[in-house]
Design a protein around this motif. Structure first.
Motif, PDB file in Angstrom:
ATOM      1  N   LYS A 431      17.865 -68.199  17.099  1.00  0.00           N
ATOM      2  CA  LYS A 431      18.165 -68.748  15.812  1.00  0.00           C
ATOM      3  C   LYS A 431      19.175 -68.207  15.383  1.00  0.00           C
ATOM      4  CE  LYS A 431      17.211 -71.142  12.240  1.00  0.00           C
ATOM      5  NZ  LYS A 431      18.186 -70.847  11.601  1.00  0.00           N
ATOM      6  N   SER A 437      16.818 -74.826  16.133  1.00  0.00           N
ATOM      7  CA  SER A 437      16.441 -75.227  14.741  1.00  0.00           C
ATOM      8  C   SER A 437      15.386 -74.403  14.126  1.00  0.00           C
ATOM      9  CB  SER A 437      16.091 -76.663  14.705  1.00  0.00           C
ATOM     10  OG  SER A 437      15.012 -76.935  15.369  1.00  0.00           O
ATOM     11  N   ILE A 438      15.119 -74.488  12.874  1.00  0.00           N
ATOM     12  CA  ILE A 438      14.123 -73.911  12.383  1.00  0.00           C
ATOM     13  C   ILE A 438      12.612 -74.405  12.616  1.00  0.00           C
ATOM     14  CG2 ILE A 438      12.910 -73.405   9.934  1.00  0.00           C
ATOM     15  CD1 ILE A 438      15.632 -73.145   8.631  1.00  0.00           C
ATOM     16  N   ALA A 441      11.819 -73.126  15.972  1.00  0.00           N
ATOM     17  CA  ALA A 441      11.552 -71.488  15.917  1.00  0.00           C
ATOM     18  C   ALA A 441      10.307 -71.389  15.575  1.00  0.00           C
ATOM     19  CB  ALA A 441      12.561 -70.943  14.991  1.00  0.00           C
TER      20      ALA A 441
END
Length: 494
Positions: A431, A437-438, A441
């Motif tokens: 990350k 990406s969030i 993750a």
């Protein structure tokens, strides 16, 4: 001229006769004795089955002299290997899925009635020990309204093969009536079940001879399927069509490990401190004045005669032999490695021989366990759906319906996955480098431990805390023209 002078006669073919030390049933019994782990049973079995020089030279077949008693100790390792592998697989069994919720509810009821999860664990252990086995599905409305699922291990099962495919499955059950042994043979084929009863000498007798089998009759049913599902994890190189036990290639290694442990304990016993006490210094009974006899635990000594030499003093001498512990530990570790090679990692059993391995090294050692576990799961992915499908078809027969076609699937979780701290470190780096990406993750961090709604809520909170602003997607072209009122368009044209 060289070719003419050189004449080579081919070697004549020779017939080499090799006698197998044990039959299939004898081999299964040997593996069963290893799994039971009773030293007395091991000693009796190997002494009685040792008919060749190799078998007679084994530790468990050794016969000491009359005046010498050898303490034989069993490590219990075979049972630990099988039980841990079974526990690992069952712990990762996520569930069985069917096409509809109605079928799922029906299977849950059948599974609870037969304690299917416990039965699967028992079936895995039995198959690893005996080499193969088969699930048997029967109907007995006097016992339960659902199909009955049983598992018969290798010594109680036989198969009729047709071009390498199972044509019939035979189940064997022993009965004792008036000091006579009888064996019931249940033949399960496609659309039929047949019963035969045999005496111990192989002679067929009437089913009414045994009260438990008197009510049995040959049965036919609708459907082109067998009410039995065979299972084996490894293929036997010795017995055609049968499975290979986990212990088949490790019997000598287990024997060597037990010999090492027994010698080690025997050396410790012989290496106790010995006290040589002169006769005039031996403790006496204060009441009678008689010499006290040595006790092997709290008062052990060896009496010796008093010296008559001039100026010689009586004294107690203490002697302790030197035991080479390092040699025993090294031999034990090597024998243990031979027992576990290709089957399971020492770390899985909680054994740490190196004492210096970090967490990453321990996970690397788990690969041996992963390979064996993967082989077991590959077989279960085929067997369990077949069992579920046949059980549902048998349930249709109970309901007096035509057996339908059912498809089931089974899922297993991951084993020896990295710890949460390791995952956080790895995902955090990805990350931070901007390559994850969030959303990805969060999915990698929590996996199946969070639902999709919980993941979405967590992503929203992270974005709010980090000051992320969500804006509408910019509009271009025709989308802008569609949003402008017609009056404004007329004004622009004017």
């Amino acid at each position: 001229m060289v070719m003419k002078a050189l004449k080579i006669n081919p070697a004549p073919d020779k017939t080499i006769v090799i006698k197998e030390p044990l039959s299939f049933q004898g081999n299964v019994l040997k593996n069963r004795i290893w799994y039971r782990g009773d030293p007395s049973e091991l000693d009796q079995f190997f002494k009685q089955s040792a008919k060749d020089m190799v078998s007679q030279s084994r530790f468990w077949a050794a016969v000491p002299s009359e005046k010498l008693n050898i303490r034989k100790i069993h490590s219990g390792l075979p049972a630990m290997i099988v039980d841990r592998l079974s526990d690992i697989v069952i712990a990762d069994l996520d569930g069985i899925e069917l096409d509809t919720k109605e079928l799922s509810n029906l299977w849950d009821e059948v599974s609870q009635d037969n304690k299917f999860d416990e039965l699967i664990g028992e079936a895995i252990s039995e198959t690893l020990v005996t080499g193969d086995g088969a699930f048997k599905i029967t109907i007995d409305t006097d016992v339960t309204e659902y199909p009955i699922i049983e598992y018969f291990s290798g010594e109680r099962v036989a198969y009729n093969l047709n071009r390498g495919r199972v044509h019939e499955v035979m189940f064997y059950t022993s009965y004792a009536v008036r000091e006579k042994e009888y064996s019931l043979e249940e033949i399960f084929g496609k659309g039929y079940i047949k019963y035969k009863l045999y005496e111990s000498d192989g002679k067929e007798v009437a089913l009414s001879t045994v009260p438990e089998t008197a009510a049995l009759k040959d049965t036919t049913f609708t459907g082109d399927f067998i009410m039995a599902v065979p299972m084996k994890f490894f293929k036997s190189p010795k017995f055609k069509g049968r499975g290979k036990s986990l212990f088949d290639s490790k019997s000598d290694s287990f024997d060597a490990l037990d010999e090492t442990i027994s010698q080690w304990i025997d050396a410790i016993r012989d290496g106790r401190v010995q006290k040589y006490i002169p006769e005039d210094l031996i403790p006496r009974n204060p009441a009678t004045g008689e010499l006290l006899e040595p006790n092997p635990f709290d008062n052990k000594f060896i009496a010796m005669g008093s010296s008559l030499k001039e100026d010689d003093k009586s004294k107690i001498e203490t002697v302790q032999p030197e035991i080479s512990y390092e040699a025993f530990v090294s031999t034990y570790a090597n024998n243990l490695d031979m027992c576990l090679q290709g089957i399971i990692s020492p770390s899985t059993l909680g054994i740490d021989l190196k004492k210096t391995d970090n967490a990453e090294a321990q996970r690397e050692k788990e690969k041996a366990t992963l390979y064996t576990r993967g082989k077991i799961i590959d077989t279960l992915n085929e067997v369990i759906p077949k069992v579920v499908s046949i059980v549902l078809m048998v349930n249709d027969l109970i309901s007096e319906k035509k057996p339908g076609e059912y498809e089931a699937s089974v899922s297993f979780g991951e084993y020896a996955s990295p710890s949460f701290d390791t995952v956080v470190e790895t995902v955090g780096k990805a990350k931070g480098y901007g390559i994850m990406s969030i959303e990805k993750a969060i999915d990698e961090l929590y996996g199946d431990t969070m639902t999709d709604d919980e993941k979405a809520e967590e992503i929203k909170r992270i974005k709010e805390q980090n000051g992320y602003m969500e804006a509408e997607e910019p509009k271009v072209g025709d989308e802008i023209d569609e949003d402008i009122p017609e009056d404004d368009l007329d004004g622009q044209e004017a």
